[in-house]
Design an enzyme around this catalytic site. Structure first.
Site, PDB file in Angstrom:
ATOM      1  N   LYS A 230     -37.632 -15.581  15.901  1.00 31.27           N
ATOM      2  CA  LYS A 230     -37.350 -14.569  16.902  1.00 31.27           C
ATOM      3  C   LYS A 230     -36.046 -14.905  17.649  1.00 31.27           C
ATOM      4  O   LYS A 230     -34.993 -14.717  17.106  1.00 31.27           O
ATOM      5  CB  LYS A 230     -38.552 -14.434  17.841  1.00 31.27           C
TER       6      LYS A 230
ATOM      7  N   TYR B 133     -51.076 -13.425  20.115  1.00 32.01           N
ATOM      8  CA  TYR B 133     -50.435 -12.867  18.911  1.00 32.01           C
ATOM      9  C   TYR B 133     -51.487 -12.712  17.810  1.00 32.01           C
ATOM     10  O   TYR B 133     -52.158 -13.683  17.456  1.00 32.01           O
ATOM     11  CB  TYR B 133     -49.299 -13.793  18.467  1.00 32.01           C
TER      12      TYR B 133
ATOM     13  N   ASP C  10     -47.344 -21.239  23.369  1.00 27.71           N
ATOM     14  CA  ASP C  10     -46.445 -20.479  22.496  1.00 27.71           C
ATOM     15  C   ASP C  10     -45.351 -19.908  23.394  1.00 27.71           C
ATOM     16  O   ASP C  10     -45.586 -18.981  24.161  1.00 27.71           O
ATOM     17  CB  ASP C  10     -47.236 -19.369  21.795  1.00 27.71           C
TER      18      ASP C  10
ATOM     19  N   ARG D 178     -38.350 -33.259   2.061  1.00 32.13           N
ATOM     20  CA  ARG D 178     -39.595 -32.812   2.692  1.00 32.13           C
ATOM     21  C   ARG D 178     -39.873 -33.639   3.959  1.00 32.13           C
ATOM     22  O   ARG D 178     -40.392 -33.141   4.946  1.00 32.13           O
ATOM     23  CB  ARG D 178     -40.783 -32.877   1.716  1.00 32.13           C
TER      24      ARG D 178
END
Ligand code: PLP
Length: 370
Positions: free
Chosen positions: A196, A99, A171, A47
């Site tokens: 993406k 978005y 972004d 983690r």
């Protein structure tokens, strides 16, 4: 070095064990300590850190010109980490064409923690200036925007943010560092949905943050480790592999998107074409200033309203009717239906993610569908 070279070399992990050329996947959740209790390679528990994630994070930092990269399990998990640096009562300015899920995250989820949001047209710098409050701590830029491909002047927004002791986050999902490097334009934080273009094959979810400031890096490292929204070693491996061909894919997709946008802009059934590479685009000059090419995303509006837009998508053969973007296959979607009731997308708008098929074949297909 050029980004093509960096994309290959920053994702190569020298393997002392087997001299493997391809990177092994380290599935281990935990790492053995030396007899004195130390951790020889500074890996303790996955983690907090893992060899595949460290390789990806170092590559992200190199590609964006930052000092620290942080990988997350999705794009939204990475945006969440940015907001978790803020506190109750802080104010964030976002674009009117942000978005939709990022806007929902801030307005629905974080509103419960007292986050204040203003939505403004980021192409209007005076409107951004006017939205500044004493509590403004973050200006969140998305350029090109989704789904209208509006272009925001990153340098100008970073200047406004810094004059008001606020951070500027960008972004950069739709541009990628191949086309646009926000940290060099003054931004403090770069964020990606690696789902993406970085992954590039529609088979992995991921998010990323890149910074060049030690204090921000320490704060994000703490949030990443303690909230735990991290990607698995295999997901990191997939994104790292995608990076190797990122520059090639994005340039080809940008070239094809420009041809397709030019075709659509001259088609009698098309009311409007949104692509920053078109000279008629309202922010074309800003796009030229801050982007190398104009990206693989475009949208267009057809005459005949929602019914005709949906009918065009139904007649398409070479584009897959699906949401998301940045993969090797071209996608088309009626954005208003995808976003649901809060959507501000025009109802006759189709959003296109241009893949790696030959652009002539894609144009023939669009022509028959229109
Ligand atoms: C897809 C996307 C996101 C969210 O990424 P997920 O991996 O779906 O969480 C954020 N910003 C932009 C611009 C996107 O296209």
């Amino acid at each position: 070095m050029h980004i093509d070279t960096l994309a290959i070399r920053s994702t190569h992990l020298p393997d002392e064990n087997a001299h493997s050329v391809a990177t092994p996947i380290y599935m281990s959740t935990t790492f053995e300590r030396a007899e004195d209790g130390s951790s020889p390679k500074e890996f303790i528990y996955s983690r907090a850190d893992n060899p595949n994630r460290r390789l990806l994070e170092q590559s992200l930092a190199v590609l964006e010109g930052g000092t620290h990269g942080f990988a997350f399990a999705s794009g939204l998990a990475s945006i969440t980490a940015v907001i978790q640096m803020l506190k109750t009562g802080d104010h964030v300015i976002i674009g009117d064409d942000t978005y939709f899920a990022a806007a929902l995250l801030m307005q629905d989820v974080f509103a419960q923690w007292g986050l204040q949001i203003s939505r403004v047209d980021m192409t209007d710098l005076e409107a951004v200036q006017a939205a500044i409050q004493p509590e403004t701590k973050l200006i969140w830029v998305e350029t090109p925007s989704n789904p209208l491909l509006k272009i925001t002047d990153i340098q100008a927004i970073a200047d406004i943010a810094h004059a008001n002791q606020a951070l500027c986050g960008v972004d950069n999902t739709w541009a990628t560092p191949v086309l646009q490097r926000p940290l060099e334009l003054g931004a403090d934080i770069v964020q990606h949905a690696t789902t993406k273009y970085f992954g590039g094959h529609s088979d992995v979810l991921g998010g990323a943050l890149i910074v060049k400031d030690e204090t921000l890096a320490a704060s994000l490292k703490k949030i990443q480790t303690l909230t735990g929204g991290v990607p698995s070693p295999f997901e990191c491996w997939l994104v790292t592999r995608g990076i190797k061909t990122l520059p090639l894919r994005v340039r080809t997709q940008s070239e094809s998107a420009l041809s397709i946008a030019q075709f659509l802009a001259n088609h009698p059934k098309v009311e409007a074409t949104h692509y920053p590479g078109l000279e008629t685009h309202p922010q074309h000059q800003i796009a030229k200033k801050q982007m190398q090419m104009f990206g693989g995303m475009l949208s267009f509006q057809v005459y005949g309203g929602a019914a005709e837009a949906i009918a065009v998508a139904a007649r398409i053969r070479l584009f897959t009717r699906a949401t998301s973007l940045g993969g090797v296959e071209s996608l088309i979607e009626h954005r208003r239906s995808a976003e649901g009731p809060t959507s501000v997308a025009p109802d006759n708008l189709l959003r296109v993610s241009v893949g790696l098929e030959h652009p002539s074949d894609l144009i023939v297909d669009l022509a028959q569908a229109l």
